[in-house]
Scaffold this active site. Structure first.
Site, PDB file in Angstrom:
ATOM      1  N   ASP A  47      86.746  25.033  -4.190  1.00 16.12           N
ATOM      2  CA  ASP A  47      87.435  26.171  -4.804  1.00 16.12           C
ATOM      3  C   ASP A  47      87.096  27.446  -4.033  1.00 16.12           C
ATOM      4  OD1 ASP A  47      88.471  24.497  -6.771  1.00 16.12           O
ATOM      5  OD2 ASP A  47      86.665  24.691  -7.993  1.00 16.12           O
ATOM      6  N   GLU A  81      80.080  13.502  -1.298  1.00 12.17           N
ATOM      7  CA  GLU A  81      81.142  14.520  -1.347  1.00 12.17           C
ATOM      8  C   GLU A  81      80.921  15.380  -2.591  1.00 12.17           C
ATOM      9  OE1 GLU A  81      85.983  15.283  -1.212  1.00 12.17           O
ATOM     10  OE2 GLU A  81      85.266  13.324  -1.845  1.00 12.17           O
ATOM     11  N   ASP A 104      81.608  15.225  -9.092  1.00  9.87           N
ATOM     12  CA  ASP A 104      82.490  16.239  -9.666  1.00  9.87           C
ATOM     13  C   ASP A 104      81.987  16.519 -11.084  1.00  9.87           C
ATOM     14  OD1 ASP A 104      85.483  17.258  -8.512  1.00  9.87           O
ATOM     15  OD2 ASP A 104      84.984  17.777 -10.583  1.00  9.87           O
ATOM     16  N   GLU A 112      94.391  17.918   1.056  1.00  9.07           N
ATOM     17  CA  GLU A 112      94.746  17.999   2.472  1.00  9.07           C
ATOM     18  C   GLU A 112      96.161  17.453   2.705  1.00  9.07           C
ATOM     19  OE1 GLU A 112      91.844  16.002   4.781  1.00  9.07           O
ATOM     20  OE2 GLU A 112      92.620  16.743   6.684  1.00  9.07           O
ATOM     21  N   THR A 154      92.124  14.016   2.259  1.00  6.33           N
ATOM     22  CA  THR A 154      91.913  14.166   0.818  1.00  6.33           C
ATOM     23  C   THR A 154      93.272  14.437   0.144  1.00  6.33           C
ATOM     24  OG1 THR A 154      91.707  16.561   0.557  1.00  6.33           O
ATOM     25  CG2 THR A 154      89.807  15.414   1.465  1.00  6.33           C
ATOM     26  N   GLU A 155      93.277  14.427  -1.193  1.00  8.25           N
ATOM     27  CA  GLU A 155      94.513  14.722  -1.926  1.00  8.25           C
ATOM     28  C   GLU A 155      95.048  16.110  -1.556  1.00  8.25           C
ATOM     29  OE1 GLU A 155      92.014  13.263  -3.884  1.00  8.25           O
ATOM     30  OE2 GLU A 155      93.040  11.579  -4.882  1.00  8.25           O
ATOM     31  N   ASP A 210      91.882  24.627   3.215  1.00  9.05           N
ATOM     32  CA  ASP A 210      93.161  25.258   3.572  1.00  9.05           C
ATOM     33  C   ASP A 210      93.024  26.777   3.463  1.00  9.05           C
ATOM     34  OD1 ASP A 210      92.848  24.856   0.680  1.00  9.05           O
ATOM     35  OD2 ASP A 210      94.701  26.004   0.586  1.00  9.05           O
ATOM     36  N   LYS A 214      87.803  36.212  -5.625  1.00  9.01           N
ATOM     37  CA  LYS A 214      87.276  37.537  -6.019  1.00  9.01           C
ATOM     38  C   LYS A 214      85.842  37.715  -5.517  1.00  9.01           C
ATOM     39  CE  LYS A 214      90.141  38.156 -10.040  1.00  9.01           C
ATOM     40  NZ  LYS A 214      90.313  37.736 -11.414  1.00  9.01           N
TER      41      LYS A 214
HETATM   42  C1  SAM Z   1      90.149  22.035  -5.174  1.00  7.70           C
HETATM   43  S1  SAM Z   1      89.399  20.604  -5.723  1.00  7.70           S
HETATM   44  C2  SAM Z   1      89.312  19.591  -4.253  1.00  7.70           C
HETATM   45  C3  SAM Z   1      89.272  18.132  -4.578  1.00  7.70           C
HETATM   46  C4  SAM Z   1      89.128  17.178  -3.384  1.00  7.70           C
HETATM   47  N1  SAM Z   1      87.890  17.386  -2.667  1.00  7.70           N
HETATM   48  C5  SAM Z   1      90.291  17.265  -2.422  1.00  7.70           C
HETATM   49  O1  SAM Z   1      90.105  17.753  -1.298  1.00  7.70           O
HETATM   50  O2  SAM Z   1      91.378  16.825  -2.768  1.00  7.70           O
HETATM   51  C6  SAM Z   1      87.719  21.134  -5.941  1.00  7.70           C
HETATM   52  C7  SAM Z   1      86.928  20.189  -6.815  1.00  7.70           C
HETATM   53  O3  SAM Z   1      85.590  20.644  -6.859  1.00  7.70           O
HETATM   54  C8  SAM Z   1      85.078  20.475  -8.167  1.00  7.70           C
HETATM   55  N2  SAM Z   1      83.971  21.439  -8.344  1.00  7.70           N
HETATM   56  C9  SAM Z   1      84.040  22.777  -8.156  1.00  7.70           C
HETATM   57  N3  SAM Z   1      82.848  23.347  -8.418  1.00  7.70           N
HETATM   58  C10 SAM Z   1      82.008  22.326  -8.772  1.00  7.70           C
HETATM   59  C11 SAM Z   1      80.655  22.281  -9.175  1.00  7.70           C
HETATM   60  N4  SAM Z   1      79.902  23.384  -9.260  1.00  7.70           N
HETATM   61  N5  SAM Z   1      80.117  21.072  -9.460  1.00  7.70           N
HETATM   62  C12 SAM Z   1      80.872  19.946  -9.389  1.00  7.70           C
HETATM   63  N6  SAM Z   1      82.159  19.937  -9.015  1.00  7.70           N
HETATM   64  C13 SAM Z   1      82.733  21.106  -8.713  1.00  7.70           C
HETATM   65  C14 SAM Z   1      86.272  20.751  -9.065  1.00  7.70           C
HETATM   66  O4  SAM Z   1      86.127  20.161 -10.339  1.00  7.70           O
HETATM   67  C15 SAM Z   1      87.418  20.130  -8.258  1.00  7.70           C
HETATM   68  O5  SAM Z   1      87.626  18.792  -8.615  1.00  7.70           O
END
Ligand code: SAM
Length: 254
Positions: A124, A44, A69, A201, A198-199, A160, A128
């Protein structure tokens, strides 16, 4: 994601080398050795607090899982979640590793064909336009994923964000990648309890927001299997239609 780091976090992570990997580049091409077996590896990217990967790895001991992460604090929370999931479901943590790494450099962590599945959950959205290259489904990333995935390779993506989903559909299609099981509202007919949530979701679907999902078929073997299953379904539908036609004729005669 807003994070408040804890004191002593580095020491806490270093104290669990059997679960937490802080220098994953050392294991490029050697992840099977890390797990001590040749089972498939599912990863993941952007695991957040780690609920999804913790639960999935507890439910499927025959698969090896890696949660990635880039924040220490999230790796720490993930390690707690992983232990909680084993208390809930039983089993040990031998099929799970949590890795602190920036996915931008993923080619330094995995050898070509080293993994079987990538999960991208609620990545994420980077709304933009000038940040488009940072989206984890941008062609720049997807092309790296194609290298590290094996013959059975697939990408499972949930979000989402309608705009990220649209962007991702275009990104995969522009690369000529076959998509399947596309959903514009995954939980429309009740929560899909067969798919671990997921959290993010849980939070968004709890507010009634639609969850978008797709599977991208990358490896040749995965593609062949998918095409076989489509042909099988087509044959079954034709047989069923023929059967129904015969029944209708008989009913008309009676
Ligand atoms: C919006 S959260 C979603 C977390 C989880 N997957 C969930 O669905 O609940 C996005 C996660 O991706 C990680 N992330 C974003 N870009 C990343 C990167 N280039 N390398 C590692 N992690 C990344 C962020 O730190 C964050 O914890």
């Amino acid at each position: 994601m807003r994070l408040r780091g804890r004191k002593g976090i580095k020491e806490a992570l270093e104290a669990q080398p059997e679960l937490v990997v802080l220098e994953p580049e050392m294991y490029k091409g050697k992840w099977s050795e890390v797990f001590g077996n040749d089972r498939p590896i599912h990863v993941e990217f952007g695991m957040g607090k780690g609920r999804f990967i913790s639960q999935l790895s507890a439910l499927n001991p025959e698969i090896n899982y890696i949660g990635v992460d880039m924040y220490d604090e999230l790796i720490r929370r993930g390690s707690e979640k992983a232990k909680e999931s084993r208390e809930e479901h039983g089993g040990d943590l031998s099929n799970l590793r949590l890795v602190r790494f920036n996915i931008e450099h993923i080619e330094n962590m995995f050898e070509a064909g080293e993994i079987e599945r990538i999960y991208l959950n609620f990545s994420d959205p980077w709304p933009k336009k000038r940040h488009a290259r940072r989206r984890l489904t941008h062609a720049g990333f997807v092309n790296k994923y194609r290298v590290i995935l094996n013959e059975r390779g697939e990408i499972h993506f949930k979000t989402d964000s309608r705009s990220l989903f649209e962007f991702s559909l275009n990104s995969f299609c522009d690369l000529g990648i076959r998509l399947r099981n596309i959903s514009l509202d995954l939980h429309a007919e009740g929560l899909r309890t067969d798919l671990v949530m997921t959290e993010y979701e849980t939070k968004f679907s709890g507010k009634g927001m639609p969850i978008f999902r797709l599977e991208a078929v990358i490896g040749q073997q995965a593609l062949d299997q998918h095409l076989d299953s489509l042909q099988r379904r087509e044959r079954e539908e034709a047989d069923e239609a023929a059967r129904r036609g015969t029944d209708d004729e008989q009913n008309d005669e009676e």
